[in-house]
Write a protein that holds these residues in place. Structure first.
Motif, mmCIF file in Angstrom:
data_model
loop_
_atom_site.group_PDB
_atom_site.id
_atom_site.type_symbol
_atom_site.label_atom_id
_atom_site.label_comp_id
_atom_site.label_asym_id
_atom_site.label_seq_id
_atom_site.Cartn_x
_atom_site.Cartn_y
_atom_site.Cartn_z
ATOM 1 N N ASP A 130 0.833 -1.210 0.000
ATOM 2 C CA ASP A 130 0.000 0.000 0.000
ATOM 3 C C ASP A 130 0.865 1.257 0.000
ATOM 4 O OD1 ASP A 130 -2.262 -1.589 0.022
ATOM 5 O OD2 ASP A 130 -2.630 -1.359 2.175
ATOM 6 N N ALA A 131 1.924 1.249 0.807
ATOM 7 C CA ALA A 131 2.821 2.407 0.862
ATOM 8 C C ALA A 131 3.510 2.615 -0.483
ATOM 9 C CB ALA A 131 3.852 2.228 1.978
ATOM 10 N N ARG A 182 9.665 3.600 4.903
ATOM 11 C CA ARG A 182 9.789 3.194 6.308
ATOM 12 C C ARG A 182 8.804 3.968 7.179
ATOM 13 N NH1 ARG A 182 15.823 3.332 5.892
ATOM 14 N NH2 ARG A 182 16.430 1.178 5.590
ATOM 15 N N LYS A 183 8.761 5.288 6.974
ATOM 16 C CA LYS A 183 7.866 6.140 7.761
ATOM 17 C C LYS A 183 6.402 5.752 7.524
ATOM 18 C CE LYS A 183 7.067 10.363 6.402
ATOM 19 N NZ LYS A 183 5.719 10.681 6.116
ATOM 20 N N GLU A 184 6.031 5.552 6.271
ATOM 21 C CA GLU A 184 4.650 5.214 5.940
ATOM 22 C C GLU A 184 4.237 3.858 6.505
ATOM 23 O OE1 GLU A 184 2.224 7.053 4.013
ATOM 24 O OE2 GLU A 184 3.639 8.602 4.648
ATOM 25 N N VAL A 185 5.095 2.867 6.348
ATOM 26 C CA VAL A 185 4.770 1.525 6.849
ATOM 27 C C VAL A 185 4.699 1.545 8.368
ATOM 28 C CG1 VAL A 185 5.578 -0.868 7.019
ATOM 29 C CG2 VAL A 185 5.666 0.323 4.824
ATOM 30 N N GLN A 186 5.612 2.273 8.987
ATOM 31 C CA GLN A 186 5.601 2.388 10.447
ATOM 32 C C GLN A 186 4.276 2.997 10.915
ATOM 33 O OE1 GLN A 186 8.864 4.681 11.949
ATOM 34 N NE2 GLN A 186 8.124 4.665 14.036
ATOM 35 N N GLN A 187 3.815 4.036 10.236
ATOM 36 C CA GLN A 187 2.538 4.649 10.605
ATOM 37 C C GLN A 187 1.371 3.693 10.354
ATOM 38 O OE1 GLN A 187 2.478 8.270 8.330
ATOM 39 N NE2 GLN A 187 3.649 9.404 9.863
ATOM 40 N N ASP A 188 1.401 2.994 9.214
ATOM 41 C CA ASP A 188 0.317 2.066 8.889
ATOM 42 C C ASP A 188 0.178 0.964 9.936
ATOM 43 O OD1 ASP A 188 -0.205 3.506 6.622
ATOM 44 O OD2 ASP A 188 0.518 1.982 5.213
ATOM 45 N N LEU A 189 1.303 0.483 10.407
ATOM 46 C CA LEU A 189 1.284 -0.631 11.359
ATOM 47 C C LEU A 189 1.310 -0.147 12.803
ATOM 48 C CD1 LEU A 189 3.762 -3.049 9.565
ATOM 49 C CD2 LEU A 189 1.277 -3.164 9.583
ATOM 50 N N ALA A 190 1.426 1.178 12.996
ATOM 51 C CA ALA A 190 1.522 1.771 14.335
ATOM 52 C C ALA A 190 2.637 1.119 15.129
ATOM 53 C CB ALA A 190 0.186 1.675 15.065
ATOM 54 N N LEU A 191 3.816 1.050 14.490
ATOM 55 C CA LEU A 191 4.977 0.436 15.121
ATOM 56 C C LEU A 191 5.805 1.490 15.835
ATOM 57 C CD1 LEU A 191 6.195 -1.847 12.223
ATOM 58 C CD2 LEU A 191 4.937 -2.540 14.235
ATOM 59 N N ASP A 192 6.441 1.106 16.928
ATOM 60 C CA ASP A 192 7.348 2.032 17.612
ATOM 61 C C ASP A 192 8.705 2.066 16.931
ATOM 62 O OD1 ASP A 192 5.481 2.851 19.470
ATOM 63 O OD2 ASP A 192 5.891 1.145 20.775
ATOM 64 N N PRO A 193 9.399 0.912 16.794
ATOM 65 C CA PRO A 193 10.699 0.981 16.110
ATOM 66 C C PRO A 193 10.500 1.001 14.601
ATOM 67 C CG PRO A 193 10.281 -1.253 16.881
ATOM 68 C CD PRO A 193 9.117 -0.404 17.348
#
Length: 198
Positions: A130-131, A182-193
């Motif tokens: 998606d990202a 990286r930023k987009e996937v991190q936001q999509d998955l609501a990941l901390d690292p």
């Protein structure tokens, strides 16, 4: 005729719609296609049941359904094959997610999907897909570079040749696109690292 010349000739015939060309190209590039599949599968769970050979065959089946494959040379063909392998993996992930929710008709038996991806891995792969679609809207060149470098496993020089740009431009686009993804996937998955891929 050298091997490289034969590959180029068959790939061009494939682009012209020659139905026999894929049958000739696959054996010539089989080792490279298996390496490419292995590269993509290394991003997945280490104990899944889909092998590099299986992924090559799934991609070949999809490519064989197309009337024309618009490639001019080996690098472009490998890029198309890499994108096709990515679609195979994404479709498996979507099937896994649908099965988890209990809705929709599964394209593959649930047992095959359960052995292939965990729910978390399916979600990560779908978030990356998606990202990448969103990246294509805001930075088409960056998206193409990611497809060639990450999914097709092409080198910086091969990517530059396939896209008709300089290796330096590829390098800049690669760095920017990776950071954005990286930023987009991190936001999509609501990941901390932050994720390490692509």
């Amino acid at each position: 005729m050298t091997r490289d010349t034969a590959i180029t000739e068959w790939v061009r015939r494939l682009g012209a719609g020659d139905g026999q060309a894929l049958e000739a190209v696959i054996p010539l590039l089989y080792d490279e296609l298996r390496a490419l599949a292995g590269h993509q599968l290394r991003q997945e769970r280490p104990d899944h049941t889909l092998s590099a050979t299986g992924l090559v065959h799934e991609a070949w089946l999809r490519l064989s359904r197309q009337r024309r494959i618009a490639a001019e040379d080996r690098a472009q063909f490998l890029s198309i094959a890499g994108a096709t392998m990515r679609r195979v993996l994404v479709d498996w992930a979507r099937t896994k997610k649908r099965a988890k929710r209990g809705g929709g008709q599964a394209d593959l038996p649930l047992s095959a999907v359960e052995e292939f991806l965990t729910v978390e891995e399916a979600e990560e792969l779908l978030a990356l897909d998606d990202a990448l679609a969103r990246l294509e809207v805001v930075n088409e060149r960056g998206a193409r570079v990611v497809e060639h470098r990450f999914f097709a496993g092409l080198s910086q020089e091969e990517t530059a040749e396939a896209l008709g740009i300089s290796p330096k431009t590829v390098q800049r686009a690669w760095v920017a696109a990776r950071a954005w993804l990286r930023k987009e996937v991190q936001q999509d998955l609501a990941l901390d690292p932050p994720l390490t891929a692509p």
